[in-house]
Design an enzyme around this catalytic site. Structure first.
Site, PDB file in Angstrom:
ATOM      1  N   ASP A 385       6.684  76.774  72.894  1.00  0.00           N
ATOM      2  CA  ASP A 385       5.730  76.743  74.004  1.00  0.00           C
ATOM      3  C   ASP A 385       4.321  76.604  73.425  1.00  0.00           C
ATOM      4  O   ASP A 385       3.959  77.295  72.466  1.00  0.00           O
ATOM      5  CB  ASP A 385       5.836  78.039  74.820  1.00  0.00           C
ATOM      6  CG  ASP A 385       4.914  78.002  76.035  1.00  0.00           C
ATOM      7  OD1 ASP A 385       5.289  77.352  77.028  1.00  0.00           O
ATOM      8  OD2 ASP A 385       3.827  78.618  75.974  1.00  0.00           O
ATOM      9  N   ASN A 393      -5.771  72.483  79.693  1.00  0.00           N
ATOM     10  CA  ASN A 393      -5.956  71.487  80.759  1.00  0.00           C
ATOM     11  C   ASN A 393      -7.214  71.769  81.562  1.00  0.00           C
ATOM     12  O   ASN A 393      -7.948  70.858  81.943  1.00  0.00           O
ATOM     13  CB  ASN A 393      -4.739  71.479  81.680  1.00  0.00           C
ATOM     14  CG  ASN A 393      -3.645  70.557  81.177  1.00  0.00           C
ATOM     15  OD1 ASN A 393      -3.923  69.633  80.409  1.00  0.00           O
ATOM     16  ND2 ASN A 393      -2.421  70.792  81.589  1.00  0.00           N
ATOM     17  N   ASP A 402      -2.330  65.538  78.180  1.00  0.00           N
ATOM     18  CA  ASP A 402      -1.205  64.630  77.894  1.00  0.00           C
ATOM     19  C   ASP A 402      -1.232  64.174  76.442  1.00  0.00           C
ATOM     20  O   ASP A 402      -0.185  64.097  75.774  1.00  0.00           O
ATOM     21  CB  ASP A 402      -1.260  63.421  78.826  1.00  0.00           C
ATOM     22  CG  ASP A 402      -0.909  63.784  80.265  1.00  0.00           C
ATOM     23  OD1 ASP A 402      -0.394  64.905  80.482  1.00  0.00           O
ATOM     24  OD2 ASP A 402      -1.167  62.954  81.171  1.00  0.00           O
ATOM     25  N   GLU A 429       4.896  72.314  79.131  1.00  0.00           N
ATOM     26  CA  GLU A 429       4.477  72.394  77.742  1.00  0.00           C
ATOM     27  C   GLU A 429       5.537  73.040  76.860  1.00  0.00           C
ATOM     28  O   GLU A 429       5.252  73.467  75.739  1.00  0.00           O
ATOM     29  CB  GLU A 429       3.172  73.193  77.634  1.00  0.00           C
ATOM     30  CG  GLU A 429       3.266  74.666  77.959  1.00  0.00           C
ATOM     31  CD  GLU A 429       3.079  74.958  79.457  1.00  0.00           C
ATOM     32  OE1 GLU A 429       2.757  76.095  79.795  1.00  0.00           O
ATOM     33  OE2 GLU A 429       3.234  74.023  80.271  1.00  0.00           O
TER      34      GLU A 429
END
Length: 519
Positions: A385, A393, A402, A429
């Site tokens: 993770d 983000n 991305d 993620e």
């Protein structure tokens, strides 16, 4: 009977197409090779003709230099004889001075004539005002004759005359007394400009060169004259090495050590003096007309080849139009099958990262568990993770997010070392790595390598305590001694280990430790 239409089979049609293409290639190659060989032969002829020209120029220049030195040497010999007969009294020196002046006026190449006694003092010269205090004891030509009994001519290193500042080449002879002991030196200085002006009358192009060089490799004159031309030591250069290795006459294409230009050099030794002359023509200028011809013929050859290609393409197209409908159907069927395979692959691939998606992972883990249980071999799983990815983000935007996931996925993808290994994007993620036939130590090594490599990317992450993007990972290993009932349970235990890693501060690896059963 009704006539039947003959249709070539796909294999025969392909063979005919290949034969046609091969024929066209051979024709084009043959035409190109023939014209290329012709052009190359013309280049060889052009260089051979230039070699002859350079040799002829070198022969002419050598004859000129030999005659020039000979005239000066003859004057020196005449002076030596007159001094030995008449002596060096006051009357004789006055008459000798007039003779020297007259001789310099008669011979254009002479810059001056002088006689020195055994102590280097100048006793008479062609100068209008004789500098009695001048002494030649330290001059190289004087030292040469002082230590060499050879009565022959000596040509020395060029120097600037003290009287005029003009560059001159010294030609000298030893003067002996009646007992054969050293009595002085007779010197003739030849003007370097006399040689360079003569060399200037030859058409050697803009990059050509003519040089007069001593047998020891010292350059006496050069056209064009460079700032360091006169007296330059060329003994280490390739031309001088060829001169020493051969008979003293020859030709060669050599890159100049003085200006870096590649030239066709013709060189020739003088018949009577330890000097050789070289005439060099620039290879680039020699081949100028040949290059123009090369371009023209290359364009013509290219046009012929293009014409053959166009005609051949039309012929091949006509052959291709005869392909049977069954072959077209076969191609369509093959294309459809390939498309289905591609669609199937895309359906099992994550569009953003290029890793396997959740669907493929679920299918592979079930089969991997069955194989592990049958073969009694371990099966490891790593759940990964990205730490604080939501903050990433929020801080940098989804485009940067991305890109971050793609770079992380590239690292994780690199752990697929064997055919059975699988790296997948598990969701958002989160990533998963499946490692068949891998024990706990091996799985931890892989996980740690991934963690280290991602940290080494140094992707900026202000929302993470480390300042860069990091990952947390949970590891579990399925063994024959501790089987799981399902893939979900296996993934769940790895997820628990991942939770522990995140709860312990992130940027670390934890493995699943089963809780012991209480009695």
């Amino acid at each position: 009977m009704r006539p039947t239409l003959s249709i070539l089979s796909p294999s025969k049609n392909a063979s005919l197409t290949r034969s046609t293409v091969l024929f066209l290639v051979l024709v084009c190659a043959s035409v190109s090779a023939l014209i290329g060989w012709t052009i190359w032969e013309e280049r060889v002829d052009q260089l051979a003709e230039s070699t002859t020209t350079a040799d002829n120029m070198a022969r002419s220049l050598a004859q000129h230099a030999n005659d020039t030195f000979k005239a000066a040497d003859t004057s020196v010999l005449g002076l030596a004889e007159r001094i030995q007969v008449d002596g060096t009294g006051t009357t004789q020196l006055a008459r000798l001075h007039r003779l020297l002046v007259l001789r310099v006026q008669e011979l254009q190449q002479l810059q001056g004539l002088a006689v020195f006694d055994q102590h280097g003092a100048r006793i008479v010269s062609s100068l209008v005002h004789n500098e009695e205090n001048f002494n030649a004891m330290t001059r190289s030509y004087f030292q040469f004759h002082l230590h060499h009994a050879d009565a022959g001519p000596h040509i020395g290193v060029p120097f600037q005359a003290s009287s005029s500042g003009e560059w001159v080449i010294p030609l000298s002879r030893r003067l002996n007394d009646a007992n054969g002991q050293f009595a002085g030196v007779i010197l003739a200085t030849l003007s370097v400009s006399y040689f360079t002006e003569f060399y200037h009358t030859f058409d050697i192009g803009k990059q050509g060169a003519i040089a007069l060089v001593l047998h020891e490799g010292i350059q006496l004159a050069r056209q064009p004259t460079l700032p360091d031309s006169l007296g330059k030591d060329l003994s280490k250069g390739p031309l001088f090495q060829l001169y020493l290795a051969g008979s003293g006459n020859g030709s060669a294409i050599i890159k100049s050590t003085q200006d870096g230009i590649v030239r066709m050099n013709g060189y020739r030794r003088l018949d009577n003096y330890p000097v050789f002359v070289t005439a060099a023509l620039s290879e680039y200028e020699i081949l100028t007309s040949w290059r123009r011809l090369f371009i023209v013929r290359s364009i013509i050859t290219l046009g012929i080849v293009i014409l053959f290609i166009i005609l051949g393409a039309r012929l091949v197209k006509q052959i291709g139009m005869r392909i049977h409908a069954e072959e077209e159907a076969k191609h369509a069927r093959d294309a459809l099958r390939a498309l289905n395979i591609t669609l199937e692959r895309l359906a099992q691939q994550d569009a953003l990262t290029g890793l396997a998606n959740r669907r493929q992972f679920d299918a592979v883990i079930d089969a991997a568990m069955q194989r592990a249980q049958r073969s009694a071999s371990p099966l490891a799983i790593i759940l990964i993770d990205v730490d604080h990815f939501k903050k990433f983000n929020d801080l940098y935007g989804h485009v940067a997010g991305d890109d971050c996931l793609r770079r992380v996925a590239d690292i994780i993808k690199s752990c697929e070392k064997r055919s059975g290994d699988l790296a997948a994007r598990y969701g958002g993620e989160e990533f998963a790595v499946l490692l068949p036939d891998t024990d706990l130590d091996g799985a931890l090594q892989v996980a740690e390598a991934i963690r280290y490599a991602i940290r080494a990317l140094k992707i900026e992450h202000a929302g993470n305590s480390t300042g860069v993007v990091t990952i947390s990972a949970g590891v579990d290993v399925l063994t024959t001694l501790r089987n799981r009932d399902s893939a979900d349970a296996f993934v769940s235990t790895a997820d628990q280990a991942l939770y522990e890693a995140k709860s312990s501060g992130r940027d670390q690896i934890h493995f699943y430790r089963p809780v012991p059963l209480t009695k």
